[in-house]
Scaffold this motif. Structure first.
Motif, mmCIF file in Angstrom:
data_model
loop_
_atom_site.group_PDB
_atom_site.id
_atom_site.type_symbol
_atom_site.label_atom_id
_atom_site.label_comp_id
_atom_site.label_asym_id
_atom_site.label_seq_id
_atom_site.Cartn_x
_atom_site.Cartn_y
_atom_site.Cartn_z
ATOM 1 N N PRO A 1 0.646 -1.219 -0.054
ATOM 2 C CA PRO A 1 0.074 0.037 -0.367
ATOM 3 C C PRO A 1 1.035 1.548 -0.369
ATOM 4 N N GLN A 2 -0.054 2.080 -0.513
ATOM 5 C CA GLN A 2 0.944 3.966 -0.190
ATOM 6 C C GLN A 2 -0.586 4.524 0.128
ATOM 7 N N LEU A 3 0.128 5.634 0.637
ATOM 8 C CA LEU A 3 -0.493 6.935 1.064
ATOM 9 C C LEU A 3 -0.769 7.731 0.618
ATOM 10 N N ARG A 4 -1.813 8.647 0.375
ATOM 11 C CA ARG A 4 -1.253 9.779 -0.616
ATOM 12 C C ARG A 4 -2.421 10.788 0.598
ATOM 13 N N ASP A 5 -1.094 11.954 0.636
ATOM 14 C CA ASP A 5 -2.129 12.938 2.002
ATOM 15 C C ASP A 5 -2.128 13.930 0.844
ATOM 16 N N GLY A 6 -2.076 14.256 -0.239
ATOM 17 C CA GLY A 6 -2.597 15.612 -1.130
ATOM 18 C C GLY A 6 -1.297 15.795 -1.931
ATOM 19 N N LYS A 7 -0.300 16.441 -0.914
ATOM 20 C CA LYS A 7 0.855 16.995 -1.396
ATOM 21 C C LYS A 7 2.336 15.587 -1.310
ATOM 22 N N SER A 8 1.866 14.455 -0.753
ATOM 23 C CA SER A 8 2.969 13.709 -0.773
ATOM 24 C C SER A 8 2.612 12.007 -1.182
ATOM 25 N N LEU A 9 3.144 11.271 -1.857
ATOM 26 C CA LEU A 9 3.131 9.733 -2.362
ATOM 27 C C LEU A 9 3.759 9.317 -1.552
ATOM 28 N N ILE A 10 2.623 8.672 0.435
ATOM 29 C CA ILE A 10 3.840 7.774 1.284
ATOM 30 C C ILE A 10 4.282 6.899 1.032
ATOM 31 N N PRO A 11 5.342 6.186 0.822
ATOM 32 C CA PRO A 11 5.811 4.552 0.154
ATOM 33 C C PRO A 11 5.334 2.968 1.336
ATOM 34 N N LYS A 12 4.730 2.063 1.507
ATOM 35 C CA LYS A 12 4.954 1.215 2.230
ATOM 36 C C LYS A 12 5.596 1.245 3.566
ATOM 37 N N LYS A 13 7.067 1.417 3.549
ATOM 38 C CA LYS A 13 7.993 1.178 4.578
ATOM 39 C C LYS A 13 7.505 2.335 5.913
ATOM 40 N N ASP A 14 6.917 3.806 4.961
ATOM 41 C CA ASP A 14 7.308 4.694 5.905
ATOM 42 C C ASP A 14 5.713 5.427 6.466
ATOM 43 N N ILE A 15 4.400 4.311 5.420
ATOM 44 C CA ILE A 15 3.138 5.041 6.166
ATOM 45 C C ILE A 15 3.212 4.784 8.133
ATOM 46 N N MET A 16 3.165 3.724 7.855
ATOM 47 C CA MET A 16 2.839 3.980 9.988
ATOM 48 C C MET A 16 3.839 4.929 10.872
ATOM 49 N N ASP A 17 5.318 5.222 10.089
ATOM 50 C CA ASP A 17 5.723 6.577 10.562
ATOM 51 C C ASP A 17 5.458 7.701 10.718
ATOM 52 N N TYR A 18 4.853 7.833 8.829
ATOM 53 C CA TYR A 18 4.262 9.225 8.824
ATOM 54 C C TYR A 18 2.626 9.631 9.449
ATOM 55 N N LEU A 19 2.077 8.421 10.119
ATOM 56 C CA LEU A 19 0.906 8.018 10.802
ATOM 57 C C LEU A 19 1.721 8.589 12.244
ATOM 58 N N LEU A 20 2.020 7.726 12.353
ATOM 59 C CA LEU A 20 2.669 7.886 14.258
ATOM 60 C C LEU A 20 2.686 9.627 13.857
ATOM 61 N N GLN A 21 3.329 9.939 13.717
ATOM 62 C CA GLN A 21 4.173 11.696 13.700
ATOM 63 C C GLN A 21 2.739 13.031 13.537
ATOM 64 N N LYS A 22 1.821 12.861 12.116
ATOM 65 C CA LYS A 22 0.888 13.344 11.981
ATOM 66 C C LYS A 22 -0.567 12.924 13.272
ATOM 67 N N SER A 23 -0.736 11.847 13.884
ATOM 68 C CA SER A 23 -1.862 11.536 15.011
ATOM 69 C C SER A 23 -1.384 11.482 15.868
ATOM 70 N N ASN A 24 0.185 11.445 16.732
ATOM 71 C CA ASN A 24 0.962 12.069 18.032
ATOM 72 C C ASN A 24 -0.213 11.157 18.064
ATOM 73 N N ALA A 25 -0.576 9.374 18.414
ATOM 74 C CA ALA A 25 -1.468 8.644 19.448
ATOM 75 C C ALA A 25 -0.467 8.320 20.152
ATOM 76 N N ASP A 26 0.944 7.933 20.216
ATOM 77 C CA ASP A 26 1.634 7.503 20.961
ATOM 78 C C ASP A 26 2.044 8.534 22.029
ATOM 79 N N LYS A 27 1.276 9.648 21.607
ATOM 80 C CA LYS A 27 2.043 10.581 22.794
ATOM 81 C C LYS A 27 2.182 10.250 24.194
ATOM 82 N N GLY A 28 1.183 9.971 24.929
ATOM 83 C CA GLY A 28 0.763 9.771 26.411
ATOM 84 C C GLY A 28 0.847 8.137 26.474
ATOM 85 N N LEU A 29 2.001 7.439 26.056
ATOM 86 C CA LEU A 29 1.723 6.167 26.415
ATOM 87 C C LEU A 29 3.338 5.931 27.330
#
Length: 113
Positions: free
Chosen positions: A52-80
């Motif tokens: 899979p790839q993720l498109r955010d409108g400005k970039s096309l994020i490759p498979k190997k970078d999707i989870m890192d991108y989502l972690l950074q964008k969502s900040n979901a792990d911040k309080g862990l």
């Protein structure tokens, strides 16, 4: 490495996939990020590299970078805690590596499908 598309900013992310990307989809739903899943019947058309790839409108994020991108964008792990972060990584690995094979067997190996 992100591939730059254009200056358009979308109202939601687009997940391009050939087969279901359960780990990425689960994480997108868990974080509440607005997204759309686009199933590609012909994976060689319209994208470069592996799906899979993720498109955010400005970039096309490759498979190997999707989870890192989502972690950074969502900040979901911040309080862990460190232990909880390690458990989250282990769970993502389980979904991405082990459950994928079970899904493939149920689709291709099970005569009842």
């Amino acid at each position: 490495m992100e591939q730059v598309l254009n200056n358009r900013v979308p109202d939601r992310l687009v997940l391009l996939q050939f087969r279901p990307s359960w780990g990425v989809q689960a994480y997108l739903r868990f974080t509440g990020l607005r997204h759309h899943v686009e199933n590609c019947n012909f994976p060689s058309v319209g994208t470069t590299g592996e799906l899979p790839q993720l498109r955010d409108g400005k970039s096309l994020i490759p498979k190997k970078d999707i989870m890192d991108y989502l972690l950074q964008k969502s900040n979901a792990d911040k309080g862990l805690s460190a232990t909880e972060r390690a458990q989250a990584i282990a769970l993502r690995s389980l979904v991405a590596n082990d459950l994928e094979w079970a899904l493939q067997w149920s689709y291709w190996g099970d005569n009842e499908h």
